[in-house]
Design an enzyme around this catalytic site. Structure first.
Site, PDB file in Angstrom:
ATOM      1  N   LYS A  34       3.515  -0.448 -11.983  1.00 19.92           N
ATOM      2  CA  LYS A  34       1.698   0.172 -13.406  1.00 19.92           C
ATOM      3  C   LYS A  34       1.224   0.799 -12.051  1.00 19.92           C
ATOM      4  O   LYS A  34       0.352  -0.596 -11.085  1.00 19.92           O
ATOM      5  CB  LYS A  34       1.338  -1.441 -13.764  1.00 19.92           C
ATOM      6  CG  LYS A  34       0.574  -1.445 -14.909  1.00 19.92           C
ATOM      7  CD  LYS A  34       0.797  -2.730 -15.476  1.00 19.92           C
ATOM      8  CE  LYS A  34      -1.038  -2.122 -16.140  1.00 19.92           C
ATOM      9  NZ  LYS A  34      -1.220  -3.409 -17.069  1.00 19.92           N
ATOM     10  N   LYS A  62      -6.822   1.306  -9.594  1.00 20.96           N
ATOM     11  CA  LYS A  62      -5.332   2.882  -9.210  1.00 20.96           C
ATOM     12  C   LYS A  62      -5.230   2.588  -7.174  1.00 20.96           C
ATOM     13  O   LYS A  62      -6.363   2.735  -6.878  1.00 20.96           O
ATOM     14  CB  LYS A  62      -6.097   3.851  -9.265  1.00 20.96           C
ATOM     15  CG  LYS A  62      -5.134   5.327  -8.759  1.00 20.96           C
ATOM     16  CD  LYS A  62      -5.801   6.472  -9.709  1.00 20.96           C
ATOM     17  CE  LYS A  62      -4.512   7.893  -9.571  1.00 20.96           C
ATOM     18  NZ  LYS A  62      -5.128   9.014 -10.275  1.00 20.96           N
ATOM     19  N   SER A  63      -3.644   3.300  -7.135  1.00 23.17           N
ATOM     20  CA  SER A  63      -3.321   3.076  -5.471  1.00 23.17           C
ATOM     21  C   SER A  63      -3.320   1.818  -5.131  1.00 23.17           C
ATOM     22  O   SER A  63      -3.885   1.530  -4.080  1.00 23.17           O
ATOM     23  CB  SER A  63      -4.310   4.044  -4.570  1.00 23.17           C
ATOM     24  OG  SER A  63      -4.741   5.087  -5.503  1.00 23.17           O
ATOM     25  N   ARG A  64      -3.679   0.565  -5.800  1.00 21.21           N
ATOM     26  CA  ARG A  64      -3.639  -0.800  -5.568  1.00 21.21           C
ATOM     27  C   ARG A  64      -4.600  -0.899  -4.552  1.00 21.21           C
ATOM     28  O   ARG A  64      -4.587  -2.578  -3.553  1.00 21.21           O
ATOM     29  CB  ARG A  64      -2.281  -1.036  -4.384  1.00 21.21           C
ATOM     30  CG  ARG A  64      -1.052  -0.809  -5.247  1.00 21.21           C
ATOM     31  CD  ARG A  64      -1.004  -1.827  -5.841  1.00 21.21           C
ATOM     32  NE  ARG A  64       0.483  -2.262  -6.845  1.00 21.21           N
ATOM     33  CZ  ARG A  64       0.642  -1.216  -8.355  1.00 21.21           C
ATOM     34  NH1 ARG A  64      -0.374  -0.477  -8.742  1.00 21.21           N
ATOM     35  NH2 ARG A  64       1.727  -1.548  -8.445  1.00 21.21           N
ATOM     36  N   LEU A  65      -5.755  -0.567  -4.800  1.00 17.18           N
ATOM     37  CA  LEU A  65      -7.756  -0.614  -4.183  1.00 17.18           C
ATOM     38  C   LEU A  65      -7.739  -1.913  -4.995  1.00 17.18           C
ATOM     39  O   LEU A  65      -8.918  -0.842  -5.375  1.00 17.18           O
ATOM     40  CB  LEU A  65      -7.938   0.375  -3.937  1.00 17.18           C
ATOM     41  CG  LEU A  65      -6.956   1.181  -2.463  1.00 17.18           C
ATOM     42  CD1 LEU A  65      -8.065   2.610  -2.591  1.00 17.18           C
ATOM     43  CD2 LEU A  65      -6.849   1.404  -1.258  1.00 17.18           C
TER      44      LEU A  65
END
Length: 212
Positions: free
Chosen positions: A10, A189-192
């Protein structure tokens, strides 16, 4: 089906948590996020996980409902003879977690736990529906019982005994977690992801960003 679990993904893109917009007081920050969860009409935004540790060092978790919060801490109610009650009696520290999936937010809270006053427990107990008040008498929480019929019979017994005005059971009441650490997590977003932690130091809150 299990081989597909690792493929679940996700992308978190709903919001951000920036220091310039976050409150300096964690209670104010929690109040804002809790109000936003209520406004979003999430299913049970008041549900939180409570983690405790037993004398043997084994952790355990369960979901309960928050019943109040202010500068003193977070309050919930339970049977003091339950597993969590016994574990808190032996080790009065706990961790709480709120997970508001739809808002892509998590709040984690850690601290020492104390019982609320008997007056507070009495006031809340009287506000509960009658069935819930009788249920506090009927259920020997966390104990092994032979069948559901035991609960039904107990509820009928105490209903007949107390009628419309059951007193608060002496083994039932509130706990308050007094925080010394808060963490607010906002999916990005982007697991950041954004993670802001507030830790109590010398009587004041220190706010700092954690790497995701």
């Amino acid at each position: 089906m299990n081989d597909k679990i690792a493929d679940l993904r996700k992308s978190y893109e709903r919001a951000e948590l920036d220091e310039s917009a976050a409150h300096h007081d964690p209670v104010a920050q929690f109040r804002q996020w809790f109000d936003e969860a209520l406004a979003a009409q999430l299913p049970e935004p008041n549900a939180m996980t409570v983690a405790t540790v037993g004398p043997d060092g084994r952790p355990s978790t369960r979901v309960v409902l928050i019943k109040g919060f202010d500068e003193r801490g977070i309050v919930w109610y339970t049977n003091y003879h339950s597993r969590k009650g016994r574990e808190l009696a032996a080790n009065p520290y706990a961790a709480l977690q709120f997970h508001w999936v739809e808002l892509e937010r998590v709040v984690r809270i850690e601290g020492r736990v104390e019982k609320v006053s008997e007056a507070e427990s009495d006031t809340y107990y009287r506000s509960r529906p009658l069935d819930s008040r009788l249920g506090a008498w009927a259920s020997p929480q966390s104990e092994v019982i032979p069948s559901r019929a035991v609960l039904v019979a107990n509820a009928a017994k105490y209903g007949a005994k107390f009628g419309l005005n059951p007193p608060r059971p002496p083994h039932w009441g509130g706990f308050r977690l007094v925080p010394d650490c808060w963490e607010f997590w906002q999916g990005r977003k982007s697991r950041l992801h954004d993670r802001l932690r507030y830790r109590l130091q010398d009587g004041r809150w220190i706010r700092e960003r954690l790497a995701p």
